[in-house]
Design an enzyme around this catalytic site. Sequence first.
Site, short mmCIF file in Angstrom:
data_model
loop_
_atom_site.label_atom_id
_atom_site.label_comp_id
_atom_site.label_asym_id
_atom_site.label_seq_id
_atom_site.Cartn_x
_atom_site.Cartn_y
_atom_site.Cartn_z
N HIS A 181 0.82 -1.22 0.00
CA HIS A 181 0.00 0.00 0.00
C HIS A 181 0.86 1.27 0.00
O HIS A 181 0.66 2.16 -0.83
CB HIS A 181 -0.91 -0.01 1.23
CG HIS A 181 -1.82 1.18 1.31
ND1 HIS A 181 -3.09 1.19 0.78
CD2 HIS A 181 -1.65 2.41 1.86
CE1 HIS A 181 -3.66 2.36 0.99
NE2 HIS A 181 -2.80 3.13 1.66
N GLU A 182 1.81 1.33 0.90
CA GLU A 182 2.63 2.53 1.02
C GLU A 182 3.58 2.69 -0.16
O GLU A 182 3.89 3.82 -0.57
CB GLU A 182 3.41 2.52 2.34
CG GLU A 182 2.54 2.47 3.59
CD GLU A 182 1.56 3.62 3.67
OE1 GLU A 182 1.82 4.69 3.07
OE2 GLU A 182 0.51 3.46 4.34
N HIS A 214 1.92 4.65 -2.88
CA HIS A 214 2.05 6.10 -2.67
C HIS A 214 3.46 6.58 -3.03
O HIS A 214 3.63 7.59 -3.73
CB HIS A 214 1.78 6.44 -1.20
CG HIS A 214 0.37 6.22 -0.75
ND1 HIS A 214 -0.72 6.72 -1.42
CD2 HIS A 214 -0.14 5.57 0.34
CE1 HIS A 214 -1.83 6.38 -0.79
NE2 HIS A 214 -1.50 5.68 0.28
#
Length: 366
Positions: free
Chosen positions: A22-23, A26
């Site tokens: 997920h990170e 980003h």
Amino acid sequence: MDILGNYLIPFLIVLTVLVFVHEFGHYWVARRVGVRVETFSIGFGPEIVGITDRAGTRWKFSAVPLGGYVKMFGDANASSQPDAEREFTADERKVAFPFKRLHQRAAVVAAGPIANFVFAVVALGAVFALHGQPYTPAVVGEVQEGSAAAQAGVQAGDRFVAIDGTEIERFEDVQRIVRLNPDDQLRIVVQREGERVPLQVTPETRTVEDRFGNTHTIGLLGVTGSEVAYKRYDPASAVWEAGQQTVRITGATLQAVGQIIVGERSADQLGGPVKIAQMSGEVADTGLTNLVWFMAVLSINLGLVNLFPIPMLDGGHLLFYAIEAVRGRPLGERAQEYGFRIGLALVLTLLVFVTWNDLVQLTSFG
């Protein structure tokens, strides 16, 4: 030692992988649009161990492993609130997140949940290509006497064609729809001796307990399918089937959440970190394939939850950006501050609630 090896270690592995995915979504997009990333953290709180790369990003593991964050240059904190108290030079503005164009900021925020969905497709695609996709033909093997299916006229040998207009390809499709619609009348079409036969059936409401101790209210027809087989695909077809499976899981999750919101399904079925830890250990014991399936489903749920329009979550940021696009300027600093406080309260309340559910369902607590 048993708790550490059986539950905690598998839980930390699963959570670390999903948070990293997920990170990293980003981070990757942020770097593509020229944002300087200051911190990439797995977990919150004090740093345990870390390293700084050539670009100046601090990659680290933190003490509380329930999530993670990417802090970008120009943000006041890990929640991506703009640093309104700092004066930026012209060079700093070029690499600061708040000064990027609206579509670039939106892309960076959306990349986290998208990465979770991509991970699910890749993971399931690998399973389908190497091990095979579980598959049961949508043919009725047996019909239980007195069941909802028997009362509706379903017979052994019938092949499900459609339910409420949704095309049925396999028995798992029937189970998914029926389980989510207890006591709701469904329009079904079966193929019998070469002819299509329309029927109406109301699944029986049943409360069941799964192997992890969770209770669920589901719908049952009272039919069984044939034996489960595994169908292997070439890489391209595996990815396509994995995408279809991801869409089905997403739809079923949204439907279940909607039923909880309107009161058709109990919120007690929501699980939190304790339950995920328990399930991680249980699933890990059944083999790598099932663990990858479990991680894919969790990744879908993580991506989906983060898209909810709640401040503090990615969906909340995207909501603010949508408002900015309509207004032509960002919301005021005070409005954003109140929004983040409300979002934090909602997230903490939900965390406490699901953790309470977990503790209540544990035998040692009950």
